[in-house]
Design a protein around this motif. Structure first.
Motif, mmCIF file in Angstrom:
data_model
loop_
_atom_site.group_PDB
_atom_site.id
_atom_site.type_symbol
_atom_site.label_atom_id
_atom_site.label_comp_id
_atom_site.label_asym_id
_atom_site.label_seq_id
_atom_site.Cartn_x
_atom_site.Cartn_y
_atom_site.Cartn_z
ATOM 1 N N THR A 328 0.592 -1.535 -0.197
ATOM 2 C CA THR A 328 -0.025 0.046 -0.053
ATOM 3 C C THR A 328 0.656 1.393 0.113
ATOM 4 O O THR A 328 0.071 2.874 0.037
ATOM 5 C CB THR A 328 -0.985 0.256 0.943
ATOM 6 O OG1 THR A 328 -0.122 0.189 2.556
ATOM 7 C CG2 THR A 328 -2.071 -1.284 1.322
ATOM 8 N N GLY A 329 2.568 1.196 0.338
ATOM 9 C CA GLY A 329 3.722 2.186 0.241
ATOM 10 C C GLY A 329 4.835 1.701 0.265
ATOM 11 O O GLY A 329 4.625 0.738 1.240
ATOM 12 N N CYS A 331 8.405 3.737 1.724
ATOM 13 C CA CYS A 331 8.562 4.689 2.123
ATOM 14 C C CYS A 331 10.644 4.372 2.361
ATOM 15 O O CYS A 331 11.038 2.536 2.925
ATOM 16 C CB CYS A 331 8.773 4.887 3.236
ATOM 17 S SG CYS A 331 8.521 3.983 4.652
#
Length: 337
Positions: A328-329, A331
């Protein structure tokens, strides 16, 4: 197993009670052997999750905590039984609580359970009777001594003790009892097949260097926790490339992959330039067996990095043998991110 009627009644009536509270109330029940009662109540409770078919039976006796902790679960015992085609005679050289012997013996005309500790022998004889396994003969004695003098069998099973005299865990084949590296030739001379149950912490490469008659390797996990390393031995020459079956037993079914360590070494693997829509983590048995690059050949996934055992794909791979996630993401590791 000799338990008085009063103690048996107490066990039945307090099956769901707090054993710690019961221990403090021993003076209220002078006719009850409270240590025995507490051991049986606690043992049955632990067995409910580990050996449910036994826990459901009235009359099964349970050993001290350590023996129950070290015994196989019902799921792994059934798996081991599935590896054997059966036959006339089974010999279990390291009987213990008797779980493996009971499930393996169901595939044989006769079986012999061998155990040093007299209290475990008595308990096993009692439980085999309760289970209707009247074809199992219980022998109190040293498994290695019994091996030297026994007649030929179809299968020998052994689960070498993995604790030293001080109770500490050992993970080397040579440190276990019995040391199967010293008796391997005798084991395969006495049976058509030998099934060894070893510590999941054992170094597989070292085990294969120390044993000369390994024909199959099975790495067994339950709900993604590695539980057992199983080696199948025979007297004839082993294959040039020994098959390794990594299996994860789950409530939904069985995740399984068969490979050889040589296949893994020959495989170059595919690597992803970036994280895709889906992320995958292999199950514990595959990680133990070292099937890393090979997964990129068997499944439409790519490895994230040579030193990472995570995989990715743009489309979902429903049958990947492990855990799957949708990304979902992303980083980095910087504090700001």
């Amino acid at each position: 197993m000799n338990i008085s009627p009063e103690t048996l009644r107490f066990i039945r009536e307090h099956a769901e009670a707090d054993v710690r509270a019961l221990a403090l109330q021993a003076h209220k029940y002078p006719d009850v052997d409270m240590p025995v009662a507490i051991a049986q109540i606690a043992g049955r409770r632990r067995a409910a999750g580990k050996i449910p078919s036994w826990a459901a039976l009235e009359g099964i006796g349970y050993p001290a905590h350590l023996s129950l902790e070290q015994c196989s679960s019902e799921r792994t015992a059934r798996y081991k039984a599935s590896l054997l085609s059966g036959g006339n005679r089974l010999v279990d050289l390291t009987g213990g609580f008797g779980v493996d012997c009971a499930f393996l013996a169901s595939r044989f005309d006769s079986a012999t359970y061998v155990e040093r500790q007299p209290e475990l022998c008595a308990l096993a004889a009692h439980n085999f009777h309760v289970l209707g396994l009247t074809h199992i003969r219980v022998v109190q004695g040293d498994g290695t001594d019994y091996l030297r003098n026994m007649e030929l069998a179809d299968v020998i099973f052994a689960d070498p003790a993995r604790r030293d005299r001080h109770g500490g865990r050992v993970v080397s084949l040579k440190d276990a009892d019995p040391d199967v590296t010293c008796i391997e030739s005798l084991l395969v001379a006495k049976a058509r097949r030998v099934l060894l149950k070893l510590s999941p912490m054992l170094d597989l490469s070292q085990a294969l260097r120390e044993l000369n008659r390994v024909h199959e390797v099975h790495i067994v996990s339950v709900d993604n926790e590695c539980k057992e390393l199983l080696l199948l031995l025979a007297d004839d020459a082993p294959p040039a490339e020994i098959p390794v079956r990594a299996v994860n037993l789950t409530a939904e079914g069985e995740q399984s992959l068969v490979f050889t360590r040589e296949e893994e070494q020959r495989c170059e693997g595919r690597y992803a330039p970036s994280v895709g829509t889906f992320l995958y983590e292999p199950n514990a048995s595959l990680l133990k067996g070292g099937a890393y690059r090979l997964l990129t050949e068997r499944y439409p996934v790519a490895k994230l990095h040579p030193n990472s055992h995570l995989y990715t794909s743009e489309e979902p791979v429903r049958d990947f043998p492990g855990r799957s996630f949708r990304v979902t993401g992303q980083c980095g590791f910087g504090k700001k991110e």
